[in-house]
Design an enzyme around this catalytic site. Sequence first.
Site, mmCIF file in Angstrom:
data_model
loop_
_atom_site.group_PDB
_atom_site.id
_atom_site.type_symbol
_atom_site.label_atom_id
_atom_site.label_comp_id
_atom_site.label_asym_id
_atom_site.label_seq_id
_atom_site.Cartn_x
_atom_site.Cartn_y
_atom_site.Cartn_z
ATOM 1 N N LYS A 1 5.676 8.294 12.654
ATOM 2 C CA LYS A 1 5.620 7.851 11.256
ATOM 3 C C LYS A 1 4.760 8.861 10.513
ATOM 4 O O LYS A 1 3.558 8.979 10.757
ATOM 5 C CB LYS A 1 5.024 6.444 11.137
ATOM 6 C CG LYS A 1 4.996 5.997 9.674
ATOM 7 C CD LYS A 1 4.437 4.609 9.473
ATOM 8 C CE LYS A 1 4.278 4.354 7.970
ATOM 9 N NZ LYS A 1 3.470 3.172 7.696
ATOM 10 N N ALA B 1 4.700 -1.126 3.230
ATOM 11 C CA ALA B 1 3.538 -1.184 2.339
ATOM 12 C C ALA B 1 3.684 -2.185 1.208
ATOM 13 O O ALA B 1 4.624 -2.136 0.428
ATOM 14 C CB ALA B 1 3.218 0.180 1.730
ATOM 15 N N GLY B 2 2.732 -3.097 1.117
ATOM 16 C CA GLY B 2 2.686 -4.023 -0.010
ATOM 17 C C GLY B 2 3.326 -5.368 0.257
ATOM 18 O O GLY B 2 3.209 -6.283 -0.556
ATOM 19 N N GLY C 1 -1.602 -2.354 1.259
ATOM 20 C CA GLY C 1 -2.691 -3.311 1.351
ATOM 21 C C GLY C 1 -2.796 -4.242 0.162
ATOM 22 O O GLY C 1 -3.645 -5.113 0.125
ATOM 23 N N ASN D 1 1.954 -5.050 8.283
ATOM 24 C CA ASN D 1 0.753 -4.966 9.110
ATOM 25 C C ASN D 1 -0.369 -5.824 8.519
ATOM 26 O O ASN D 1 -0.707 -6.864 9.064
ATOM 27 C CB ASN D 1 0.313 -3.498 9.238
ATOM 28 C CG ASN D 1 -0.912 -3.326 10.119
ATOM 29 O OD1 ASN D 1 -1.565 -4.274 10.524
ATOM 30 N ND2 ASN D 1 -1.240 -2.091 10.437
ATOM 31 N N THR D 2 -0.912 -5.416 7.364
ATOM 32 C CA THR D 2 -2.055 -6.119 6.779
ATOM 33 C C THR D 2 -1.842 -7.634 6.669
ATOM 34 O O THR D 2 -2.708 -8.420 7.037
ATOM 35 C CB THR D 2 -2.350 -5.561 5.365
ATOM 36 O OG1 THR D 2 -2.607 -4.160 5.476
ATOM 37 C CG2 THR D 2 -3.570 -6.236 4.764
#
Lengths: 257, 257, 257, 257
Positions: free
Chosen positions: A95, A182-183, A156, A204-205
């Site tokens: 990645k 992301a997001g 995030g 992930n987050t």
Amino acid sequence: MLTIANRTFQSRLFTGTGKFASSIEMENALLASASELVTMALKRVDVNDERDDILSHLQHPHLHLLPNTSGVRTAKEAIFAAELAREALQTNWLKLEIHPDPKYLMPDPIETLKAAEALVKKGFVVLPYCHADPVLCKRLEEVGTAAVMPLAAPIGSNKGLEAAAFLEIIIEQSNVPVVVDAGIGAPSHAAQAMEMGADAVLVNTAIAVSENPTQMACAFKLAVEAGRLAYEAKLAPKQAVAQASSPLTDFLAELGD
Amino acid sequence: MLTIANRTFQSRLFTGTGKFASSIEMENALLASASELVTMALKRVDVNDERDDILSHLQHPHLHLLPNTSGVRTAKEAIFAAELAREALQTNWLKLEIHPDPKYLMPDPIETLKAAEALVKKGFVVLPYCHADPVLCKRLEEVGTAAVMPLAAPIGSNKGLEAAAFLEIIIEQSNVPVVVDAGIGAPSHAAQAMEMGADAVLVNTAIAVSENPTQMACAFKLAVEAGRLAYEAKLAPKQAVAQASSPLTDFLAELGD
Amino acid sequence: MLTIANRTFQSRLFTGTGKFASSIEMENALLASASELVTMALKRVDVNDERDDILSHLQHPHLHLLPNTSGVRTAKEAIFAAELAREALQTNWLKLEIHPDPKYLMPDPIETLKAAEALVKKGFVVLPYCHADPVLCKRLEEVGTAAVMPLAAPIGSNKGLEAAAFLEIIIEQSNVPVVVDAGIGAPSHAAQAMEMGADAVLVNTAIAVSENPTQMACAFKLAVEAGRLAYEAKLAPKQAVAQASSPLTDFLAELGD
Amino acid sequence: MLTIANRTFQSRLFTGTGKFASSIEMENALLASASELVTMALKRVDVNDERDDILSHLQHPHLHLLPNTSGVRTAKEAIFAAELAREALQTNWLKLEIHPDPKYLMPDPIETLKAAEALVKKGFVVLPYCHADPVLCKRLEEVGTAAVMPLAAPIGSNKGLEAAAFLEIIIEQSNVPVVVDAGIGAPSHAAQAMEMGADAVLVNTAIAVSENPTQMACAFKLAVEAGRLAYEAKLAPKQAVAQASSPLTDFLAELGD
């Protein structure tokens, strides 16, 4: 079934290893997610230690590692990190993420394209994290990336599909898998991306910082499946007006006689 | 587990019987949804015929019927229809809906409250369809309805949680289950409602008019479960700024030495 | 030009008197807004004192007072407050607002309709504040209110047109002026309401709590005019695809020869 | 007052010349807009004809021309077009736009940065149209562009600030003026961009294709002024809960005694 660079995936939920409270919590969440591709920052691993805590919790046959270059700021740094990762982790999957800005971690389009081109030539299977920029995604595809990973919102932020208008164009135009990254902060966001036709999402987050990461991982697993099923079964279009319905008045009058 | 009027439900997805291409397609979709509460317009049933096509496809032990008063325009008509339904279908459960307007099928707050009060007194278990009006929902609860069913968007519009700002207040204030009804057009919408803390959602059009109702029913089933799990595990808050990440530069420099 | 109950207005921006830091700041802001209709809570005025601070700053020929019943919780209280206001302020215009809930100040549909009907019979020009409920707005119109004032979002929230999907239906169906009230927090929100076809908007908090209320009042004045002009000139529809444009390549090639 | 490359502007509304039904309609609209910077595609002008229809309608002292490179697909073509435009129109100002894709006209980040760098070195005042990509905007600024022109939404889509989450970051980080371009379809969108802190907006399609372009131009003029005033006066924050208000009950009880 999703195929990237000749590897097939049952699961369209990709995950990450950052921000978990512990490695065991991470392992449990990743197993609950049924994810088969897990991204991991090179810097978080002691590549010389076979008993490295994180790596030892990722030893499951269905879990493929996707090392990322998080933290690099230029193409040159990215290429160096990639080669390090390939040697240490015995995988040519990568990645690619290059973000010079430490506040919002937004990806650099110029350095990303440059590094992608070089890494493809060096035999890497490159999955680049990038802005939701349709032309950039096309150019990444043209230099041979195995997928594109446009962001949904600032990383995030948990804000969901802020870039929806552009993701739709990317999905329409892409000849390689589109992984929305992301997001994504809630299962409903993941479902929405899949309903739009994304091939996969990376979360992930939102899993790692939940009060119950294992349960949240399970929630994302279900939401991604839901979104994919809905995409295949085709959603009904939005309507301005309800379908007319005959009033019950006559029916009632009849019965009331 | 959800409890309404002493009946418990494993599934938080309520469904309907309208707009399916055939009764067998309806039956398959309802089974795939795992729904345990199915609403049905009185006018669509021949209550005197045991072999009525729709009813015969709803004969499953886990499927509870929720007759609705769709098509009535006043409290008086609603009460008459309710009594008819109770006698014919042998259930005192009722989805109360009163919409004088044939174009948007928006519910009438005044007649709905009046009918709800009367029907509760007559021993009905009343689940009223209503606007996403926090004060109205409170007043319906006060006259004894078993739940409230505020709309997400105009019925049949598939637009999702257009009334989100008001649904949040309703969910916060309600002492009876909140079932988000009308306008849910995609699994992501259902997941979003559940993430907000709704107790259940009702979906009909989005399943029935899909190209593959059974698969879409399955998608909604998963999305509702996903949303509920996420609500329990608690979503991470939205953030303006990414969590700072240390650059990889030093690490690489060290390795590169 | 807007006409309500035979009074014409040049300005489609209605304002309020609450939350200003001082009466002189209020007066300056109201003058800058060019508003001709100003709502004022009965309880904020000492109706027996001609030199009442607020009233004395509202003595401008173009400024019409619109007393409101803010703080009442029932139709009965509203009617009593209305009669008091009529006597004290010598106007039969009334903004009817009934909100039993002190947290979100959401209006009560049942009591509002009941009071509206009674007040119209008593000769009041009634402008009711209400939820963005199309059926309720229709019923208020039917009992003779001079306008309807549906909310855009919870009062004081500054969130803008959260109820847009329902306001569109109200505007389409109404035979009396629609004044969008509550929740308008920015000039762009006011412009959007006017572009949708609202007849006017009411703005109070967003002006009063700004760092510079006079300048903010001016901003709202311009935005309301902008939105109205755009509504009349008709907005272009949203498009999925750009209008094709011929590439410049041939043109350049020609010139380059 | 806005300053770009030592030129000051009273108006923060930039306009364009495309899609008008006639040159005279264009001229009237541009005058009504009070815009001082008007972009124009090179290909639309016969640069050898002093009586060129479009140019002759742009002869007003306050109207500065901003030739654009619309239609080019590479940096090389852009540079060639730019030099042609400078010679023909006697201005070194340039709106740089490079979009290889004829369907959505999305800008190419790589070619745009390359051309921007070269054109700055050749003495052009470069205003690049680009994706709402914070890192790209930063890099354009670093090579010396006089402003950045990120898109709000796909060009011609009239969808408004679809890229809002990214525009906020760009505005926060930029040291050169940020002109929000493309996708602004209504005065409310223009006001919203200005409220966020954009330095200016560029509007073309939404004015040109309106039923009344002159009136729509006026609407945009007012909306841009409104948004700027509101930005300076500072908007109130969004609130979850209304400010508590004391009930009128006691007050009424007192009076009722």
